[in-house]
Write a protein that holds these residues in place. Structure first.
Motif, short mmCIF file in Angstrom:
data_model
loop_
_atom_site.label_atom_id
_atom_site.label_comp_id
_atom_site.label_asym_id
_atom_site.label_seq_id
_atom_site.Cartn_x
_atom_site.Cartn_y
_atom_site.Cartn_z
N GLY A 136 19.83 21.46 -36.34
CA GLY A 136 19.10 21.13 -35.11
C GLY A 136 19.27 19.67 -34.75
N SER A 137 19.12 19.37 -33.47
CA SER A 137 19.30 18.00 -32.96
C SER A 137 17.93 17.39 -32.68
CB SER A 137 20.13 18.00 -31.68
OG SER A 137 21.42 18.53 -31.92
N VAL A 138 17.64 16.24 -33.31
CA VAL A 138 16.33 15.60 -33.13
C VAL A 138 16.46 14.13 -32.74
CG1 VAL A 138 15.10 17.16 -34.68
CG2 VAL A 138 16.18 15.11 -35.61
N TYR A 139 17.64 13.70 -32.28
CA TYR A 139 17.77 12.31 -31.87
C TYR A 139 18.67 12.20 -30.65
CZ TYR A 139 22.61 11.53 -33.33
OH TYR A 139 23.98 11.58 -33.43
N GLU A 140 18.54 11.08 -29.95
CA GLU A 140 19.43 10.74 -28.85
C GLU A 140 19.80 9.27 -28.94
OE1 GLU A 140 17.91 11.82 -25.03
OE2 GLU A 140 17.65 13.95 -25.56
N ASP A 141 20.95 8.92 -28.35
CA ASP A 141 21.37 7.53 -28.30
C ASP A 141 20.67 6.80 -27.15
OD1 ASP A 141 23.75 7.38 -30.29
OD2 ASP A 141 24.22 9.14 -29.07
N PHE A 142 20.31 5.56 -27.40
CA PHE A 142 19.73 4.69 -26.38
C PHE A 142 20.48 3.36 -26.48
CE2 PHE A 142 15.51 2.76 -24.65
CZ PHE A 142 15.99 2.86 -23.37
N PHE A 143 21.52 3.24 -25.68
CA PHE A 143 22.41 2.08 -25.78
C PHE A 143 21.82 0.85 -25.09
CE2 PHE A 143 25.58 5.64 -25.89
CZ PHE A 143 26.02 5.42 -27.18
N PHE A 144 21.94 -0.27 -25.76
CA PHE A 144 21.49 -1.56 -25.23
C PHE A 144 22.73 -2.40 -24.93
CE2 PHE A 144 19.64 -5.89 -26.79
CZ PHE A 144 19.61 -6.37 -25.49
N PHE A 145 23.04 -2.51 -23.62
CA PHE A 145 24.19 -3.28 -23.15
C PHE A 145 23.71 -4.55 -22.46
CE2 PHE A 145 26.15 0.96 -23.19
CZ PHE A 145 27.39 0.69 -23.75
N VAL A 146 24.54 -5.57 -22.49
CA VAL A 146 24.29 -6.77 -21.69
C VAL A 146 25.55 -7.10 -20.91
CG1 VAL A 146 22.50 -7.73 -23.18
CG2 VAL A 146 24.89 -8.29 -23.63
N LYS A 147 25.35 -7.86 -19.84
CA LYS A 147 26.45 -8.17 -18.94
C LYS A 147 27.30 -9.32 -19.45
CE LYS A 147 27.26 -8.97 -14.00
NZ LYS A 147 26.62 -9.06 -12.67
N SER A 148 26.68 -10.27 -20.17
CA SER A 148 27.40 -11.43 -20.69
C SER A 148 26.84 -11.79 -22.06
CB SER A 148 27.28 -12.62 -19.74
OG SER A 148 25.95 -13.10 -19.72
N ASP A 149 27.46 -12.76 -22.71
CA ASP A 149 26.98 -13.13 -24.05
C ASP A 149 25.78 -14.06 -24.00
OD1 ASP A 149 28.27 -15.35 -23.10
OD2 ASP A 149 29.64 -15.58 -24.80
N LYS A 150 25.35 -14.47 -22.82
CA LYS A 150 24.14 -15.26 -22.65
C LYS A 150 23.18 -14.46 -21.77
CE LYS A 150 26.46 -19.73 -23.20
NZ LYS A 150 26.76 -21.05 -22.59
N TYR A 151 22.20 -13.87 -22.40
CA TYR A 151 21.32 -12.96 -21.68
C TYR A 151 19.87 -13.22 -22.06
CZ TYR A 151 21.73 -10.49 -26.15
OH TYR A 151 21.74 -10.18 -27.48
N TYR A 152 18.98 -12.76 -21.20
CA TYR A 152 17.55 -12.94 -21.45
C TYR A 152 17.10 -11.99 -22.55
CZ TYR A 152 12.50 -13.00 -20.72
OH TYR A 152 11.15 -13.11 -20.92
N PHE A 153 16.39 -12.53 -23.54
CA PHE A 153 15.83 -11.68 -24.61
C PHE A 153 14.63 -12.40 -25.21
CE2 PHE A 153 15.33 -9.55 -28.63
CZ PHE A 153 15.67 -8.23 -28.35
N ASP A 154 13.45 -11.83 -25.03
CA ASP A 154 12.22 -12.41 -25.54
C ASP A 154 11.82 -11.68 -26.82
OD1 ASP A 154 9.78 -13.55 -26.03
OD2 ASP A 154 8.85 -12.97 -24.13
N ALA A 155 12.33 -12.17 -27.95
CA ALA A 155 12.08 -11.51 -29.23
C ALA A 155 10.60 -11.52 -29.59
CB ALA A 155 12.90 -12.17 -30.32
#
Length: 343
Positions: A136-155
């Motif tokens: 049975g299948s119990v997961y899906e992919d949720f891809f995190f892409f960014v447009k450039s190597d300098k991107y907004y990310f508030d950890a």
């Protein structure tokens, strides 16, 4: 499209929903005008949505081409600091799992996207599997892409609150129970550290315990030469830690005092689709929380080109962000508006 331009200038955070084909509507958006895109497009060959649309192609290759055409427009309208989160499920044909999520992801990477994570959405409860010859299948992919190597990310916006250090029986104990007593004993008994290295290691350990006592850090680990396993690699060519271990005989790993980052496996129960008569996707609100908090600035705009009943927009609104949703179905957009208006 003047309505989009006017909305982007408006300070109101109430969502904007647009009826129509995503590809056509996105072409009217200004370049680099949105901060974040989060979406879950219809999967290939899975469901018949109101007004049809993508996912009904005869061949999965046509589906991928059509989806990538829309994603290309998403890339154009994203700001250079923008992020794109894509939840997409797979399909079977003639007993073959087609690998559609990764076929899409690899094409995107070839087109210049930076893939930062493949987050696994573990759904806890999968539907009852009709198959008798596969799991049975119990997961899906949720891809995190960014447009450039300098991107907004508030950890810091998505860290979990750390446990606090404490004093126990007169000894400073870290958040996960590290008191330093074991490390001190290992330093004293080591046959791989010379006397000077032992003294330096002991002084450094006492300094770390003092920082924990003062609340500067909440947790740590110590790696001592030939006692603990080195992290990442033993090769000095690829690991600065290995070089530090050879030169000093020890090093420390410190945990962020603001808490730990979420992992790339998210346990989220799908939205209950049994109570909805018009739309059937299990895309849950919780799936959008981390992406919006981390990759959309507080004054930013979130886009969903397959907005359905407005889950992305609702979470964006709850978190104080503006959002734009696009769907071919006017019925779904009305459902989305009513869903948010009920607040």
């Amino acid at each position: 499209m003047a309505i989009v331009t006017d909305y982007l200038k408006n300070e109101e955070t109430y969502p904007l929903f647009l009826d129509g084909d995503s590809l056509d509507i996105l072409k009217s958006f200004p370049d680099e005008s949105v901060d974040c895109c989060i979406t879950s497009p219809p999967y290939w060959g899975k469901r018949q949505y109101e007004n049809g649309g993508i996912g009904l192609e005869k061949k999965y290759t046509e589906y991928i081409d059509n989806l990538l055409a829309i994603i290309s427009e998403v890339r154009r309208v994203l700001k250079p600091s923008g992020a794109f989160w894509l939840n997409i499920g797979d399909s079977y044909k003639n007993k073959n799992l087609l690998g559609i999520p990764w076929r899409v992801a690899l094409r995107m990477m070839d087109d210049g996207w930076h893939l930062r994570n493949d987050v696994i959405w573990y759904k806890h409860k999968g539907g009852l599997s009709p198959s008798k010859d596969r799991f049975g299948s119990v997961y899906e992919d949720f891809f995190f892409f960014v447009k450039s190597d300098k991107y907004y990310f508030d950890a810091d916006a998505i860290r979990t609150k750390p446990r606090e250090a404490k004093v126990q029986n007169g000894a400073v104990v870290s958040a996960t129970g590290v008191s330093g007593i074991r490390y001190k004993r290992q330093i004293e008994l080591s046959t791989d550290l010379n006397e000077n290295e032992k003294e330096n290691a002991m002084n450094a350990l006492n300094a770390v315990l003092e920082r924990i006592s003062n609340g500067e850090i909440s947790d740590f680990r110590m790696v001592i030469r030939n006692v603990q396993r080195t992290t990442h690699s033993d090769s000095e060519k690829v690991s600065g830690r290995a070089k530090e271990l050879k030169e000093k005989g020890f090093y420390f790993l410190f945990y962020n005092p603001k808490g730990t980052m979420p992992s790339d496996v998210w346990d989220i129960i799908p939205e209950d689709s049994q109570k909805r008569s018009e739309h059937y996707a299990p895309y849950p609100e919780e799936l959008c929380v981390y992406p919006i908090k981390a990759t959309c600035p507080p004054d930013g705009v979130v886009l969903d080109p397959f907005s359905g009943t407005g889950t992305t927009a609702k979470v964006a609104y709850d978190l104080g962000r503006k959002s734009i949703g696009i769907d071919m179905s006017k019925v779904y957009n009305e459902l989305a508006l009513n869903r948010i208006c009920r607040k």
